[in-house]
Design a protein around this motif. Structure first.
Motif, PDB file in Angstrom:
ATOM      1  N   CYS A  53       0.827  -1.205   0.000  1.00 45.06           N
ATOM      2  CA  CYS A  53       0.000   0.000   0.000  1.00 45.06           C
ATOM      3  C   CYS A  53       0.860   1.253   0.000  1.00 45.06           C
ATOM      4  O   CYS A  53       0.524   2.245  -0.652  1.00 45.06           O
ATOM      5  CB  CYS A  53      -0.934   0.024   1.213  1.00 45.06           C
ATOM      6  N   LEU A  54       1.956   1.210   0.718  1.00 45.98           N
ATOM      7  CA  LEU A  54       2.847   2.368   0.791  1.00 45.98           C
ATOM      8  C   LEU A  54       3.477   2.687  -0.566  1.00 45.98           C
ATOM      9  O   LEU A  54       3.922   3.811  -0.792  1.00 45.98           O
ATOM     10  CB  LEU A  54       3.942   2.143   1.830  1.00 45.98           C
ATOM     11  N   ASN A  55       3.498   1.711  -1.455  1.00 45.26           N
ATOM     12  CA  ASN A  55       4.071   1.912  -2.781  1.00 45.26           C
ATOM     13  C   ASN A  55       3.038   2.288  -3.837  1.00 45.26           C
ATOM     14  O   ASN A  55       3.390   2.504  -4.995  1.00 45.26           O
ATOM     15  CB  ASN A  55       4.829   0.659  -3.224  1.00 45.26           C
ATOM     16  N   GLU A  56       1.780   2.374  -3.453  1.00 45.49           N
ATOM     17  CA  GLU A  56       0.724   2.751  -4.399  1.00 45.49           C
ATOM     18  C   GLU A  56       0.739   4.258  -4.621  1.00 45.49           C
ATOM     19  O   GLU A  56       1.120   5.024  -3.727  1.00 45.49           O
ATOM     20  CB  GLU A  56      -0.648   2.306  -3.892  1.00 45.49           C
ATOM     21  N   SER A  57       0.300   4.686  -5.790  1.00 45.84           N
ATOM     22  CA  SER A  57       0.304   6.111  -6.115  1.00 45.84           C
ATOM     23  C   SER A  57      -0.705   6.904  -5.276  1.00 45.84           C
ATOM     24  O   SER A  57      -0.514   8.083  -5.027  1.00 45.84           O
ATOM     25  CB  SER A  57       0.019   6.311  -7.606  1.00 45.84           C
ATOM     26  N   VAL A  79      -1.497   6.574  -2.040  1.00 41.27           N
ATOM     27  CA  VAL A  79      -1.242   6.142  -0.671  1.00 41.27           C
ATOM     28  C   VAL A  79      -2.099   6.899   0.349  1.00 41.27           C
ATOM     29  O   VAL A  79      -2.496   6.329   1.366  1.00 41.27           O
ATOM     30  CB  VAL A  79       0.267   6.216  -0.329  1.00 41.27           C
ATOM     31  N   LYS A  80      -2.440   8.149   0.065  1.00 35.12           N
ATOM     32  CA  LYS A  80      -3.275   8.919   0.995  1.00 35.12           C
ATOM     33  C   LYS A  80      -4.648   8.275   1.175  1.00 35.12           C
ATOM     34  O   LYS A  80      -5.235   8.362   2.251  1.00 35.12           O
ATOM     35  CB  LYS A  80      -3.434  10.360   0.512  1.00 35.12           C
ATOM     36  N   ASP A  81      -5.144   7.624   0.141  1.00 32.30           N
ATOM     37  CA  ASP A  81      -6.440   6.948   0.216  1.00 32.30           C
ATOM     38  C   ASP A  81      -6.362   5.627   0.978  1.00 32.30           C
ATOM     39  O   ASP A  81      -7.392   5.037   1.284  1.00 32.30           O
ATOM     40  CB  ASP A  81      -6.984   6.671  -1.191  1.00 32.30           C
ATOM     41  N   LEU A  82      -5.166   5.177   1.258  1.00 35.85           N
ATOM     42  CA  LEU A  82      -4.961   3.872   1.884  1.00 35.85           C
ATOM     43  C   LEU A  82      -4.502   3.959   3.342  1.00 35.85           C
ATOM     44  O   LEU A  82      -4.201   2.941   3.958  1.00 35.85           O
ATOM     45  CB  LEU A  82      -3.927   3.069   1.073  1.00 35.85           C
ATOM     46  N   VAL A  83      -4.475   5.159   3.887  1.00 37.61           N
ATOM     47  CA  VAL A  83      -3.960   5.362   5.247  1.00 37.61           C
ATOM     48  C   VAL A  83      -4.702   4.501   6.271  1.00 37.61           C
ATOM     49  O   VAL A  83      -4.086   3.840   7.110  1.00 37.61           O
ATOM     50  CB  VAL A  83      -3.986   6.857   5.643  1.00 37.61           C
ATOM     51  N   HIS A  84      -6.029   4.493   6.219  1.00 34.40           N
ATOM     52  CA  HIS A  84      -6.820   3.695   7.166  1.00 34.40           C
ATOM     53  C   HIS A  84      -6.479   2.207   7.045  1.00 34.40           C
ATOM     54  O   HIS A  84      -6.298   1.518   8.050  1.00 34.40           O
ATOM     55  CB  HIS A  84      -8.315   3.932   6.935  1.00 34.40           C
ATOM     56  N   CYS A  85      -6.370   1.749   5.834  1.00 34.78           N
ATOM     57  CA  CYS A  85      -6.023   0.346   5.578  1.00 34.78           C
ATOM     58  C   CYS A  85      -4.630   0.034   6.125  1.00 34.78           C
ATOM     59  O   CYS A  85      -4.433  -0.989   6.787  1.00 34.78           O
ATOM     60  CB  CYS A  85      -6.094   0.082   4.073  1.00 34.78           C
ATOM     61  N   ILE A  86      -3.689   0.900   5.886  1.00 31.10           N
ATOM     62  CA  ILE A  86      -2.306   0.691   6.349  1.00 31.10           C
ATOM     63  C   ILE A  86      -2.260   0.629   7.876  1.00 31.10           C
ATOM     64  O   ILE A  86      -1.597  -0.238   8.450  1.00 31.10           O
ATOM     65  CB  ILE A  86      -1.377   1.802   5.810  1.00 31.10           C
TER      66      ILE A  86
END
Length: 114
Positions: A27-31, A33-40
């Motif tokens: 997830c940290l490598n996705e473009s 990443v701000k949309d994935l913060v909760h998931c991370i």
């Protein structure tokens, strides 16, 4: 030696923790990443609780019911968060491992109650 009654739950916890760590890194490598913060964040929490649960179950802790209930809850929450991003293969795979771990925790807890 690991008590046999804990074996499936411990294995599911280890597998889930590993998958959550991999998902978080991916997830940290996705473009976006701000949309994935909760998931991370949930990946991190889930990996931590799964690792702790596996370690404590292996030591035959008397807190197994509370641990497996908490682990199952966090795994379910993490699975839901990952499902929101299932277009990413790593999130889809993580959601599956989290569901499996939650199911193993619930089955273990149910077996202890009855």
């Amino acid at each position: 030696m690991i008590p046999e009654k804990f074996k499936n739950c411990i294995e599911a916890c280890h597998a889930c923790a590993d998958e959550c760590k991999q998902c978080s890194n991916a997830c940290l490598n996705e473009s976006n990443v701000k949309d994935l913060v909760h998931c991370i964040r949930l990946n991190s929490d889930c990996a931590t609780v799964c690792t702790m649960t596996a370690k404590m179950l292996a030591s035959d802790t008397p807190y197994y019911l509370e641990l497996t209930e908490l682990c199952g809850k966090i795994c379910r929450d993490c699975s839901k968060a990952c499902e929101e991003h299932s277009n990413f293969k790593h999130c889809a795979e993580c959601a599956e491992k989290c569901r499996k771990c939650a199911e193993e925790c619930a089955a273990f807890a149910e077996e202890l109650i009855f």
